[in-house]
Design a protein around this motif. Sequence first.
Motif, PDB file in Angstrom:
ATOM      1  N   VAL A  98       0.865  -1.183   0.000  1.00 57.49           N
ATOM      2  CA  VAL A  98       0.000   0.000   0.000  1.00 57.49           C
ATOM      3  C   VAL A  98       0.902   1.234   0.000  1.00 57.49           C
ATOM      4  CG1 VAL A  98      -1.843   1.216   1.180  1.00 57.49           C
ATOM      5  CG2 VAL A  98      -1.805  -1.293   1.182  1.00 57.49           C
TER       6      VAL A  98
ATOM      7  N   TYR B 232       3.071   6.775   2.409  1.00 57.63           N
ATOM      8  CA  TYR B 232       3.128   7.171   3.827  1.00 57.63           C
ATOM      9  C   TYR B 232       4.270   8.169   4.041  1.00 57.63           C
ATOM     10  CZ  TYR B 232       0.092   3.082   4.773  1.00 57.63           C
ATOM     11  OH  TYR B 232      -0.931   2.162   4.782  1.00 57.63           O
TER      12      TYR B 232
ATOM     13  N   ARG C   2      -2.424  -6.842   2.050  1.00 54.71           N
ATOM     14  CA  ARG C   2      -2.251  -5.422   1.722  1.00 54.71           C
ATOM     15  C   ARG C   2      -1.446  -4.713   2.810  1.00 54.71           C
ATOM     16  NH1 ARG C   2      -7.869  -6.071   1.675  1.00 54.71           N
ATOM     17  NH2 ARG C   2      -8.032  -4.474   3.307  1.00 54.71           N
ATOM     18  N   PRO C   3      -0.136  -4.970   2.868  1.00 50.82           N
ATOM     19  CA  PRO C   3       0.666  -4.333   3.916  1.00 50.82           C
ATOM     20  C   PRO C   3       0.934  -2.862   3.621  1.00 50.82           C
ATOM     21  CG  PRO C   3       2.095  -5.586   2.459  1.00 50.82           C
ATOM     22  CD  PRO C   3       0.687  -5.831   1.983  1.00 50.82           C
ATOM     23  N   GLY C   4       0.730  -2.030   4.624  1.00 50.25           N
ATOM     24  CA  GLY C   4       1.087  -0.613   4.504  1.00 50.25           C
ATOM     25  C   GLY C   4       2.177  -0.314   5.513  1.00 50.25           C
ATOM     26  N   ILE C   5       1.766   0.078   6.702  1.00 52.78           N
ATOM     27  CA  ILE C   5       2.694   0.618   7.706  1.00 52.78           C
ATOM     28  C   ILE C   5       3.874  -0.306   7.997  1.00 52.78           C
ATOM     29  CG2 ILE C   5       1.491  -0.285   9.791  1.00 52.78           C
ATOM     30  CD1 ILE C   5       2.665   3.351   9.423  1.00 52.78           C
TER      31      ILE C   5
ATOM     32  N   HIS D  26     -12.023  -4.669   4.881  1.00 48.58           N
ATOM     33  CA  HIS D  26     -10.977  -3.951   5.625  1.00 48.58           C
ATOM     34  C   HIS D  26     -11.307  -3.982   7.111  1.00 48.58           C
ATOM     35  CE1 HIS D  26      -7.585  -1.371   6.115  1.00 48.58           C
ATOM     36  NE2 HIS D  26      -8.258  -0.282   6.399  1.00 48.58           N
TER      37      HIS D  26
ATOM     38  N   LYS E 128     -16.035  -4.729  -2.773  1.00 47.09           N
ATOM     39  CA  LYS E 128     -15.729  -4.547  -1.346  1.00 47.09           C
ATOM     40  C   LYS E 128     -16.939  -4.835  -0.472  1.00 47.09           C
ATOM     41  CE  LYS E 128     -13.209  -1.744   1.878  1.00 47.09           C
ATOM     42  NZ  LYS E 128     -12.316  -0.601   2.023  1.00 47.09           N
TER      43      LYS E 128
ATOM     44  N   LYS F  33      -0.241   4.473  -0.843  1.00 42.59           N
ATOM     45  CA  LYS F  33      -1.059   5.690  -0.874  1.00 42.59           C
ATOM     46  C   LYS F  33      -0.378   6.803  -0.074  1.00 42.59           C
ATOM     47  CE  LYS F  33      -3.607   3.881   3.108  1.00 42.59           C
ATOM     48  NZ  LYS F  33      -4.828   3.169   3.530  1.00 42.59           N
TER      49      LYS F  33
HETATM   50  C1  LIG Z   1      -4.398   1.917   4.153  1.00 43.10           C
HETATM   51  C2  LIG Z   1      -5.010   0.614   3.872  1.00 43.10           C
HETATM   52  C3  LIG Z   1      -4.288  -0.587   4.069  1.00 43.10           C
HETATM   53  C4  LIG Z   1      -2.922  -0.631   4.727  1.00 43.10           C
HETATM   54  O1  LIG Z   1      -3.072  -0.487   6.125  1.00 43.10           O
HETATM   55  P1  LIG Z   1      -1.836  -0.582   7.128  1.00 43.10           P
HETATM   56  O2  LIG Z   1      -2.436  -0.493   8.476  1.00 43.10           O
HETATM   57  O3  LIG Z   1      -0.964   0.596   6.838  1.00 43.10           O
HETATM   58  O4  LIG Z   1      -1.150  -1.864   6.847  1.00 43.10           O
HETATM   59  C5  LIG Z   1      -4.887  -1.765   3.650  1.00 43.10           C
HETATM   60  N1  LIG Z   1      -6.120  -1.768   3.112  1.00 43.10           N
HETATM   61  C6  LIG Z   1      -6.856  -0.639   2.944  1.00 43.10           C
HETATM   62  C7  LIG Z   1      -8.217  -0.721   2.362  1.00 43.10           C
HETATM   63  C8  LIG Z   1      -6.323   0.581   3.334  1.00 43.10           C
HETATM   64  O5  LIG Z   1      -7.052   1.698   3.188  1.00 43.10           O
END
Ligand SMILES: *Cc1c(COP(=O)(O)O)cnc(C)c1O
Length: 376
Positions: free
Chosen positions: A33, A39, A219-222, A160, A123, A35
């Motif tokens: 992720v 980050y 979906r890894p972000g942080i 989510h 979704k 976006k």
């Molecule tokens: C931002 C987001 C993520 C990533 O979340 P993290 O907590 O940063 O891993 C995954 N899925 C969706 C739909 C998001 O909006």
Amino acid sequence: MTSTAYAVINLDALQHNLQIVRQYAPNAKIMPVIKANAYGHGMLRVATNLLSSDAFAVARTEEGVLLRKAGITNKITVLGGFNCINELEAILTYQLDTVVHSFTQLNMLEARTELNAFSIWLKLDTGMNRLGFKPIEFTAAYQRLKYCPFIKGPINIMTHFANADDKHDTTTLKQISLFNNTVATFLDEQLLDSERSECSIANSAGILGWPESITDWVRPGIMLYGISPFPDHTGEYWQLKPVMGLYSRLIAVKVIEKGEKVGYSGAWTCTKPTLLGIIGIGYGDGYPRYAKEGTPILVNGLRVPLIGRVSMDMITVDLESQPVAKPGDSVTLWGDSLAIEEIAIYADTIPYTLVCGITQRVQFIEYTKSLTQHEI
Ligand SMILES: *Cc1c(COP(=O)(O)O)cnc(C)c1O
């Protein structure tokens, strides 16, 4: 030369963190992720260093367009989907995969006449109550999409989490079973491999803390940025390495007398003669305005406390423990030896807002062990 405040982006740490995702989800496809400018780390920088990923996820259509214009050819999912015809057109033109989360979007899709195939994620809202179809609406949405002739490939399904960063909240398990129960009927009916829906549930907290949530895609972000999604740990606990270090320098050192006040509103009053350090960073760079007195800062690698208010371009620290500190000395606001998770607590926020808040004035330097440090 660097400007006073600078961020070092450790690209080796980024690769390392991707490996940690792989360890936790060895059989899943990975959708980093990226976006909000990854980050705050630089969206293109992060994308070009994670080209081995199966796809990227962004929040907005414009973010996807930007990636395509820069030559990124991986699959790109727009998590927020399209909100108007222009965005839908951009999604088609730039071959982005969109999330479909509302009947408004379905109406827009059904109104299209030309057949320009594209892939979608449907979704399901399992309790976050933000985007997505309610379980009771889901069959209708799924059936309508099936009749849209220009949907390419299977209808993939996602949800989510609302509170996966709290290991004690059973909401997460309820969301997982609601998801599984809702999609089970559709999956059972899909006999051909080519029409089998792929599923995606887990964000970083799901990947690290809720193995039940790891499905076809994660979906890894942080966590990719080396930061713990769980507030009671730092990234180090999960063997993650911080990608962003934020640094500056001392720009002045002076002694002030008992009774003197420091900074705007005179928020801090000296109780004894004090060696004061002034550092070239402030909220104009993204250092949090609400960092409390006592927030740790490293001067020449040693902890000193923040005193007084954070101003736009400067902050002040008590150098009592560092009597030989001088202008030009190096300062770490967060990074390898000072966890951003700790700073977030002092600033009454979460690390997400700190990394996202870095402003344009801050110079970015990319670091990898193989290349010597270079400025960009
Ligand atoms: C931002 C987001 C993520 C990533 O979340 P993290 O907590 O940063 O891993 C995954 N899925 C969706 C739909 C998001 O909006």
